[in-house]
Design a protein around this motif. Structure first.
Motif, PDB file in Angstrom:
ATOM      1  N   ALA A 173     -19.476  12.168   2.498  1.00 31.75           N
ATOM      2  CA  ALA A 173     -19.630  11.410   3.492  1.00 31.75           C
ATOM      3  C   ALA A 173     -18.595  10.489   4.218  1.00 31.75           C
ATOM      4  N   LEU A 174     -18.078   9.921   2.833  1.00 32.42           N
ATOM      5  CA  LEU A 174     -16.948   8.246   3.003  1.00 32.42           C
ATOM      6  C   LEU A 174     -15.777   9.980   3.263  1.00 32.42           C
ATOM      7  N   ASP A 175     -14.699   9.019   3.616  1.00 25.77           N
ATOM      8  CA  ASP A 175     -13.597   9.887   3.559  1.00 25.77           C
ATOM      9  C   ASP A 175     -12.378   8.882   2.654  1.00 25.77           C
ATOM     10  N   MET A 176     -11.469   9.912   2.866  1.00 21.37           N
ATOM     11  CA  MET A 176     -10.639   9.072   1.897  1.00 21.37           C
ATOM     12  C   MET A 176     -10.159   7.755   1.996  1.00 21.37           C
ATOM     13  N   SER A 177     -10.400   7.190   3.258  1.00 19.59           N
ATOM     14  CA  SER A 177      -9.903   6.043   3.515  1.00 19.59           C
ATOM     15  C   SER A 177     -10.510   4.927   3.191  1.00 19.59           C
ATOM     16  N   SER A 178     -11.666   5.172   2.630  1.00 15.61           N
ATOM     17  CA  SER A 178     -12.680   4.205   2.370  1.00 15.61           C
ATOM     18  C   SER A 178     -12.496   3.693   0.840  1.00 15.61           C
ATOM     19  N   VAL A 179     -11.953   4.417   0.399  1.00 13.35           N
ATOM     20  CA  VAL A 179     -11.148   3.879  -0.820  1.00 13.35           C
ATOM     21  C   VAL A 179      -9.375   2.883  -1.369  1.00 13.35           C
ATOM     22  N   ALA A 180      -8.820   3.823   0.142  1.00 15.08           N
ATOM     23  CA  ALA A 180      -7.897   3.534  -0.283  1.00 15.08           C
ATOM     24  C   ALA A 180      -7.012   2.724   0.796  1.00 15.08           C
ATOM     25  N   CYS A 181      -7.240   1.442  -0.629  1.00 15.78           N
ATOM     26  CA  CYS A 181      -6.898   0.318  -0.158  1.00 15.78           C
ATOM     27  C   CYS A 181      -5.228   0.256  -0.260  1.00 15.78           C
ATOM     28  N   GLU A 182      -3.789  -1.050   0.441  1.00 11.10           N
ATOM     29  CA  GLU A 182      -3.150  -0.450   0.010  1.00 11.10           C
ATOM     30  C   GLU A 182      -2.600  -1.924  -1.491  1.00 11.10           C
TER      31      GLU A 182
END
Length: 482
Positions: free
Chosen positions: A265-274
């Motif tokens: 349900a979540l894409d990689m942007s949910s955990v891809a913090c810089e």
């Protein structure tokens, strides 16, 4: 019943009630329990490290990261997580059991009504002729109250209430785990992204190095083997990238499940913090006394001990007779005559029932006593585990900080050495193999430092979990009158 008899019973009843006693031991944590030990309530070893403080652990420790994304995820998890739903259902069931036991203290009332057609035997009535079939009826009301002379109901209430409070503590412990795993999943995504960026940066440098080696060969100033070495190093760095991408995806899957959603349900942007979130202050750890009061599993074990102790009294009360006081009234007789004076009846008074104790009753008491002994041992074990987990997590965190600083110093020196070796190679003053080795050393140091940064983030969460915070401000389900 004569007036004298009624007056006598009425006078004796208050005295009998005043003589009621509660059998079985009262719950009290033994003085020699581990939770009372001086060493269990003192400061932690390593609490003098500048990276930690002896301040009070905040209820919402995740806000120390000052990251709105983390705060939003935790709020969602505390509402939708399936583990919390299970724990909340268990608590509701325990509360229902408590109210069921509590209801035993109330008077028991029964209403009855029946009608039937039948024939009674004449001989018991000294009649030789056959009595014709008739319609019979019975209607009445019975009420009785069990006088808790021996405290059986009181102990049962204590056991059920303690059980419900233990379930509340289990729910609080589940909240601690849900908060920690939610923050951990997000952090793992952040650290994987950070390590991926480090590996990608090193790969880019190595690809440029391979291109430079090819230009040197084309210009007649290099060896073809230098190009092969550079390309091999680039391939080795490229092989690392899929592992970090897999860690990113795994973190997103875990985070989705913690939020009560399907893994995809979540894409990689949910955990891809810089940038990996960092604490804005020294990590507060408090001391042993505060830890043991705060950890829900310690409170749960203590309540389970209280419940086991109360059950000894429940079993002990079976050695004694039960005394009820009750009353009944109604009409019994021929259906057409119900309600008339000849069919009326009433009565009230005490009733005693006693099942003569056998060895089974004694065995049941011994069973409950053994259960209480086991609950005390479990309580001591939970306290020891809480102290061990906290002390170990604190030790791992502070020593990893020392290791991280050493790795950072090594990386800075390797970066400077690699830069000088590239300049020397480009100037034709050193072989490419020397520059390649310097770059490989830098890549290894960068990877080790990124892995240490990730370990520090996990160690922080592990320490917060061991400290047992994160449940206090969540909405609680009321237990009894507490």
């Amino acid at each position: 019943m004569s007036r004298f008899t009624r007056a006598t019973l009425a006078g004796l009843l208050p005295l009998a009630l005043a003589a009621c006693m509660t059998v079985g031991p009262d719950h009290k944590v033994p003085g020699d329990a581990v939770v009372n030990a001086t060493t269990a309530n003192g400061p932690f070893q390593g609490a003098d490290n500048p990276a930690v403080s002896i301040g009070e652990v905040p209820n919402d420790w995740w806000k120390l990261y000052d990251d709105p994304k983390i705060e939003g995820l935790v709020k969602q998890a505390l509402v939708a997580n399936t583990d919390l739903r299970v724990a909340a259902a268990n608590l509701k069931r325990a509360i229902a059991v408590y109210h069921e036991v509590e209801a035993e203290n109330l008077p028991e009332a029964k209403f009855r009504a029946s009608a039937e057609r039948g024939q009674i035997a004449g001989e018991p009535l000294l009649k030789e002729e056959k009595i014709p079939a008739m319609n019979f009826g019975d209607i009445g009301f019975d009420v009785s109250y069990l006088i808790d002379f021996w405290g059986k109901l009181t102990r049962a209430d204590e056991a059920a209430l303690a059980g419900a409070q233990a379930s509340q503590a289990a729910l609080d412990q589940a909240r601690v785990g849900v908060v920690a795993e939610t923050v951990r999943a997000y952090m793992q995504g952040c650290t994987a992204t950070h390590e991926l960026h480090v590996a990608q940066h090193q790969l880019d440098l190595q690809v440029r190095g391979a291109q430079l080696a090819q230009k040197m060969v084309d210009a007649g100033r290099g060896m073809p083997t230098d190009v092969l070495r550079a390309q091999a190093q680039a391939d080795a760095l490229r092989a690392v990238l899929p592992r970090y991408r897999a860690e990113q995806e795994g973190a997103a899957y875990r985070l989705a499940v913690m939020l009560g959603k399907p893994p995809t349900a979540l894409d990689m942007s949910s955990v891809a913090c810089e940038h990996v979130p960092t604490l804005r202050q020294a990590l507060p750890v408090g001391d042993g006394a505060a830890l043991l009061k705060r950890r829900p599993d310690v409170r749960q074990a203590e309540r389970e001990l209280a419940s086991a102790t109360a059950k000894i009294g429940v079993a002990t009360a079976d050695l004694y007779p039960q005394i009820r006081i009750g009353a009944s009234a109604g009409f019994t007789g021929i259906l057409d005559h119900l309600g008339q004076a000849p069919t009326a009846h009433w009565g009230w008074g005490p009733a005693i029932s006693w099942t003569i104790p056998t060895s089974g009753t004694r065995a049941r008491i011994h069973n409950m006593e053994a259960g209480a002994e086991g609950a005390l041992a479990h309580f001591d074990g939970v306290v020891l585990r809480a102290l061990r987990e906290t002390q170990s997590a604190l030790s791992s965190y502070t020593h990893e900080l020392e290791r991280n600083q050493a790795l950072r110093d090594a990386r800075d020196k390797a970066d400077e050495a690699a830069r000088h070796n590239r300049l020397l190679y480009q100037a034709g003053r050193s072989p490419y193999l020397q520059s390649l080795d310097a770059d490989r050393t830098l890549a290894n140091n960068d990877a080790a430092l990124a892995a240490s940064d990730a370990q520090i983030a996990m160690d922080q969460i592990n320490l917060f979990v061991a400290l047992g915070g994160g449940w206090q401000d969540a909405p609680a389900v009321a237990v009894g009158g507490q």
